[in-house]
Design an enzyme around this catalytic site. Sequence first.
Site, PDB file in Angstrom:
ATOM      1  N   GLY A   1       0.828  -1.199   0.000  1.00  7.52           N
ATOM      2  CA  GLY A   1       0.000   0.000   0.000  1.00  7.52           C
ATOM      3  C   GLY A   1       0.863   1.250   0.000  1.00  7.52           C
TER       4      GLY A   1
ATOM      5  N   ILE B   1       2.449   2.933   2.316  1.00  5.11           N
ATOM      6  CA  ILE B   1       3.728   2.867   3.032  1.00  5.11           C
ATOM      7  C   ILE B   1       4.721   1.991   2.285  1.00  5.11           C
ATOM      8  CG2 ILE B   1       4.839   2.090   5.162  1.00  5.11           C
ATOM      9  CD1 ILE B   1       2.128   2.789   6.570  1.00  5.11           C
TER      10      ILE B   1
ATOM     11  N   SER C   1       1.561  -8.894  -1.719  1.00  5.74           N
ATOM     12  CA  SER C   1       0.276  -8.315  -1.327  1.00  5.74           C
ATOM     13  C   SER C   1      -0.843  -9.324  -1.514  1.00  5.74           C
ATOM     14  CB  SER C   1      -0.021  -7.064  -2.176  1.00  5.74           C
ATOM     15  OG  SER C   1      -0.238  -7.421  -3.528  1.00  5.74           O
ATOM     16  N   ARG C   2      -2.014  -8.957  -1.021  1.00  4.22           N
ATOM     17  CA  ARG C   2      -3.191  -9.814  -1.157  1.00  4.22           C
ATOM     18  C   ARG C   2      -3.529 -10.061  -2.621  1.00  4.22           C
ATOM     19  NH1 ARG C   2      -8.364  -8.582  -2.037  1.00  4.22           N
ATOM     20  NH2 ARG C   2      -7.815  -6.376  -1.911  1.00  4.22           N
TER      21      ARG C   2
ATOM     22  N   GLU D   1       0.881  -2.376  23.756  1.00  4.90           N
ATOM     23  CA  GLU D   1       1.679  -1.162  23.900  1.00  4.90           C
ATOM     24  C   GLU D   1       1.232  -0.375  25.129  1.00  4.90           C
ATOM     25  OE1 GLU D   1       1.143   0.878  20.196  1.00  4.90           O
ATOM     26  OE2 GLU D   1       2.175  -0.664  19.035  1.00  4.90           O
TER      27      GLU D   1
ATOM     28  N   HIS E   1       5.715   3.312  18.647  1.00  2.00           N
ATOM     29  CA  HIS E   1       4.614   3.588  17.708  1.00  2.00           C
ATOM     30  C   HIS E   1       4.599   5.070  17.322  1.00  2.00           C
ATOM     31  CE1 HIS E   1       0.478   1.809  16.439  1.00  2.00           C
ATOM     32  NE2 HIS E   1       0.916   2.660  15.534  1.00  2.00           N
TER      33      HIS E   1
ATOM     34  N   ARG F   1       1.058  -3.505  11.846  1.00  2.00           N
ATOM     35  CA  ARG F   1       0.349  -3.802  13.089  1.00  2.00           C
ATOM     36  C   ARG F   1       1.126  -4.855  13.864  1.00  2.00           C
ATOM     37  NH1 ARG F   1      -1.285   0.306  12.804  1.00  2.00           N
ATOM     38  NH2 ARG F   1      -3.390   1.146  12.586  1.00  2.00           N
TER      39      ARG F   1
END
Length: 320
Positions: free
Chosen positions: A147, A149, A169-170, A260, A279, A231
């Site tokens: 994507g 990023i 990727s997907r 976190e 983060h 994530r």
Amino acid sequence: MGRLITVSEPLPAEMLSKLKKDAHELGFDVLYETDKKKAEEHLAETEIFFGILNPKSPIPQNLKWLCLPLAGVNDYSSRTEFLNGSCMLSCSSGAYGVTIAEHLVMLTLMLLRRMPEYIEDRKERIWRNDRELNSIYGSRVTVLGTGDIGRNYAQRIKPFMPESVTGVSRSGKSECDAFTSIHKVSELDSILPETDILVMSLPETPDTIHILNGERIALLPKNAIIINVGRGSSIDQPALANALKEHVICGAALDVLEKEPLPESDPLNEAPNLIITPHMAGQRTLRRTVEIMFDKFLTDLHRYAANQLPENLVNLNRGY
């Protein structure tokens, strides 16, 4: 007060002025309140909310659109109000590519140049300069998540002249010409043994949770490094800690964690050659990030006023 837009996201004065002007022309009033708790007190009269809403807060019937200044929406996308269509959910995906890609380049160089070890040497007053260094030049880079990023990182890492920049990727598709090849996630196991630098920028979906488990980490070469800015749930953290401890891989860097802040008892605290940042790679302190985020919201506000769907509407089936 007429149709109300509540904004809790801090904005520079000129952006706020532009928003108020455009909103007034479109028939809206703007309430600007950066204290999130105070902003939420106005939900009962708000039609559009631009900011971070507590994921557990009740969503009143009058709220028709929540625009998050975030790229990740997994805390919100399963809410009934969004699933049944009573309130639209959009995000700011596309605003963070520049800042997070620069963070990724920094971490890539730090790991390849053995900076975690040299930092520890400095703490112990050790003078040592004989560690073998690695280079982006000639390395095989794999970007898991192509994507905004992933594309921005690929564009910035390519001038360092790696042997390859492989996207995973997907869909197995990307229009970004910085990737030398694109593959589907189903091919990941065959790609990992040919990977020196693995960069992860995945959203959280049922398919991405622990996508990098112990078995897949073991497929990587011993000189490999792993960097995750997507994530925290996409990596099996105990497996990563063990892989670093047993020198299965060379090093890792994490800007996102499953919990976190990291608990004191977490085995990652004792893992060698590991960089952890709190983060912060995508914090909205970089001017460029705020500009893109604001422009996206303003564009979608004009679309909303014209009874069109936001361009950054979250696909609730995909979860991003």
